[in-house]
Design a protein around this motif. Sequence first.
Motif, PDB file in Angstrom:
ATOM      1  N   ILE A 109       0.840  -1.199   0.000  1.00 39.14           N
ATOM      2  CA  ILE A 109       0.000   0.000   0.000  1.00 39.14           C
ATOM      3  C   ILE A 109       0.876   1.249   0.000  1.00 39.14           C
ATOM      4  CG2 ILE A 109      -1.630   1.348   1.388  1.00 39.14           C
ATOM      5  CD1 ILE A 109      -2.901  -1.334   2.214  1.00 39.14           C
ATOM      6  N   SER A 110       1.942   1.253   0.792  1.00 41.36           N
ATOM      7  CA  SER A 110       2.849   2.403   0.827  1.00 41.36           C
ATOM      8  C   SER A 110       3.506   2.626  -0.531  1.00 41.36           C
ATOM      9  CB  SER A 110       3.934   2.196   1.885  1.00 41.36           C
ATOM     10  OG  SER A 110       3.369   2.115   3.156  1.00 41.36           O
ATOM     11  N   LYS A 111       3.914   1.544  -1.172  1.00 43.03           N
ATOM     12  CA  LYS A 111       4.530   1.648  -2.495  1.00 43.03           C
ATOM     13  C   LYS A 111       3.531   2.216  -3.509  1.00 43.03           C
ATOM     14  CE  LYS A 111       7.894  -1.178  -4.764  1.00 43.03           C
ATOM     15  NZ  LYS A 111       8.398  -2.524  -4.985  1.00 43.03           N
ATOM     16  N   PHE A 112       2.285   1.751  -3.440  1.00 42.38           N
ATOM     17  CA  PHE A 112       1.238   2.251  -4.339  1.00 42.38           C
ATOM     18  C   PHE A 112       1.020   3.749  -4.136  1.00 42.38           C
ATOM     19  CE2 PHE A 112      -3.275   3.332  -4.790  1.00 42.38           C
ATOM     20  CZ  PHE A 112      -3.440   3.112  -6.152  1.00 42.38           C
ATOM     21  N   ILE A 113       0.931   4.163  -2.865  1.00 43.12           N
ATOM     22  CA  ILE A 113       0.709   5.580  -2.567  1.00 43.12           C
ATOM     23  C   ILE A 113       1.900   6.414  -3.011  1.00 43.12           C
ATOM     24  CG2 ILE A 113       0.469   7.242  -0.668  1.00 43.12           C
ATOM     25  CD1 ILE A 113      -1.242   5.092   0.760  1.00 43.12           C
ATOM     26  N   CYS A 118       4.320  10.340  -6.706  1.00 42.40           N
ATOM     27  CA  CYS A 118       5.378  10.669  -7.672  1.00 42.40           C
ATOM     28  C   CYS A 118       4.773  11.008  -9.027  1.00 42.40           C
ATOM     29  CB  CYS A 118       6.366   9.519  -7.800  1.00 42.40           C
ATOM     30  SG  CYS A 118       7.471   9.353  -6.381  1.00 42.40           S
ATOM     31  N   LYS A 119       3.765  10.244  -9.425  1.00 44.86           N
ATOM     32  CA  LYS A 119       3.108  10.493 -10.715  1.00 44.86           C
ATOM     33  C   LYS A 119       2.413  11.847 -10.701  1.00 44.86           C
ATOM     34  CE  LYS A 119      -0.090   8.416 -13.994  1.00 44.86           C
ATOM     35  NZ  LYS A 119      -1.011   7.322 -14.269  1.00 44.86           N
ATOM     36  N   MET A 120       1.768  12.196  -9.574  1.00 41.20           N
ATOM     37  CA  MET A 120       1.107  13.491  -9.466  1.00 41.20           C
ATOM     38  C   MET A 120       2.118  14.631  -9.532  1.00 41.20           C
ATOM     39  SD  MET A 120      -1.857  12.653  -6.629  1.00 41.20           S
ATOM     40  CE  MET A 120      -1.956  14.344  -6.139  1.00 41.20           C
ATOM     41  N   GLU A 122       5.063  14.513 -10.939  1.00 45.75           N
ATOM     42  CA  GLU A 122       5.586  14.540 -12.297  1.00 45.75           C
ATOM     43  C   GLU A 122       4.616  15.265 -13.224  1.00 45.75           C
ATOM     44  OE1 GLU A 122       6.312  11.121 -15.508  1.00 45.75           O
ATOM     45  OE2 GLU A 122       7.503  10.868 -13.679  1.00 45.75           O
ATOM     46  N   GLU A 123       3.331  14.991 -13.082  1.00 45.77           N
ATOM     47  CA  GLU A 123       2.330  15.665 -13.905  1.00 45.77           C
ATOM     48  C   GLU A 123       2.297  17.162 -13.612  1.00 45.77           C
ATOM     49  OE1 GLU A 123      -1.283  13.557 -13.128  1.00 45.77           O
ATOM     50  OE2 GLU A 123      -0.710  11.838 -14.369  1.00 45.77           O
ATOM     51  N   GLU A 124       2.457  17.532 -12.325  1.00 41.50           N
ATOM     52  CA  GLU A 124       2.510  18.952 -11.965  1.00 41.50           C
ATOM     53  C   GLU A 124       3.723  19.622 -12.589  1.00 41.50           C
ATOM     54  OE1 GLU A 124       2.468  19.150  -7.731  1.00 41.50           O
ATOM     55  OE2 GLU A 124       0.383  18.480  -7.576  1.00 41.50           O
ATOM     56  N   ASN A 125       4.877  18.942 -12.584  1.00 44.79           N
ATOM     57  CA  ASN A 125       6.090  19.500 -13.177  1.00 44.79           C
ATOM     58  C   ASN A 125       5.927  19.676 -14.680  1.00 44.79           C
ATOM     59  OD1 ASN A 125       7.347  19.619 -10.720  1.00 44.79           O
ATOM     60  ND2 ASN A 125       8.422  17.669 -10.961  1.00 44.79           N
ATOM     61  N   ILE A 126       5.311  18.694 -15.328  1.00 47.75           N
ATOM     62  CA  ILE A 126       5.079  18.792 -16.775  1.00 47.75           C
ATOM     63  C   ILE A 126       4.151  19.956 -17.066  1.00 47.75           C
ATOM     64  CG2 ILE A 126       3.988  17.639 -18.747  1.00 47.75           C
ATOM     65  CD1 ILE A 126       5.086  14.984 -17.598  1.00 47.75           C
ATOM     66  N   ALA A 127       3.078  20.081 -16.274  1.00 48.10           N
ATOM     67  CA  ALA A 127       2.133  21.180 -16.480  1.00 48.10           C
ATOM     68  C   ALA A 127       2.803  22.525 -16.251  1.00 48.10           C
ATOM     69  CB  ALA A 127       0.928  21.014 -15.558  1.00 48.10           C
ATOM     70  N   ALA A 128       3.657  22.608 -15.229  1.00 51.72           N
ATOM     71  CA  ALA A 128       4.347  23.858 -14.937  1.00 51.72           C
ATOM     72  C   ALA A 128       5.348  24.206 -16.039  1.00 51.72           C
ATOM     73  CB  ALA A 128       5.069  23.757 -13.589  1.00 51.72           C
ATOM     74  N   SER A 129       6.073  23.214 -16.526  1.00 53.33           N
ATOM     75  CA  SER A 129       7.040  23.488 -17.588  1.00 53.33           C
ATOM     76  C   SER A 129       6.327  23.861 -18.878  1.00 53.33           C
ATOM     77  CB  SER A 129       7.978  22.300 -17.793  1.00 53.33           C
ATOM     78  OG  SER A 129       7.256  21.180 -18.271  1.00 53.33           O
ATOM     79  N   THR A 130       5.168  23.247 -19.152  1.00 49.84           N
ATOM     80  CA  THR A 130       4.384  23.605 -20.333  1.00 49.84           C
ATOM     81  C   THR A 130       3.868  25.030 -20.207  1.00 49.84           C
ATOM     82  OG1 THR A 130       3.692  21.289 -20.571  1.00 49.84           O
ATOM     83  CG2 THR A 130       2.424  22.937 -21.770  1.00 49.84           C
ATOM     84  N   ALA A 131       3.392  25.384 -19.029  1.00 48.00           N
ATOM     85  CA  ALA A 131       2.895  26.731 -18.794  1.00 48.00           C
ATOM     86  C   ALA A 131       4.029  27.749 -18.935  1.00 48.00           C
ATOM     87  CB  ALA A 131       2.247  26.843 -17.419  1.00 48.00           C
ATOM     88  N   ASN A 132       5.209  27.401 -18.430  1.00 46.64           N
ATOM     89  CA  ASN A 132       6.365  28.309 -18.545  1.00 46.64           C
ATOM     90  C   ASN A 132       6.786  28.470 -19.992  1.00 46.64           C
ATOM     91  OD1 ASN A 132       6.549  28.857 -15.847  1.00 46.64           O
ATOM     92  ND2 ASN A 132       8.042  27.233 -15.425  1.00 46.64           N
TER      93      ASN A 132
END
Length: 137
Positions: A109-113, A118-120, A122-132
Amino acid sequence: MEIIRTIAQIGIIILFYLTGEFIVSVTGIIIPGSIIGLVILWLALYFKILNVKYIQNGASIMLAFLTLFFIPSTVGVINYPELLTLSGGLFVLAVIMSTIFALVITGKISKFIERKECKMKEEENIAASTANSIHHK
């Protein structure tokens, strides 16, 4: 100042425990108050009623000393020599197996969370870099 903050955080955790104990004493349900308090704490964290940073250091200190809480139960085994018989051995085996099961499930369960977080991020970083990149054009 850090010690006072940590003591306050442990106090918050104890308040959840006492709330669980109060619920058990009022309702008379058979679930231990500590478990009820733990579920209430989990719900408060899950629904973001309580931010994890308000209890993180206190919980870390309590976890660091967790093994000390098992000393009384270990010493208590001395009062029950029948635990050293065959049925006691089977009991110990059942405890060991259930502990291993709990550790495996908790780890998965800890590994899943962790992967989900990490995926969230990563998606935030991608969205931020796209916005930049859109902003700089």
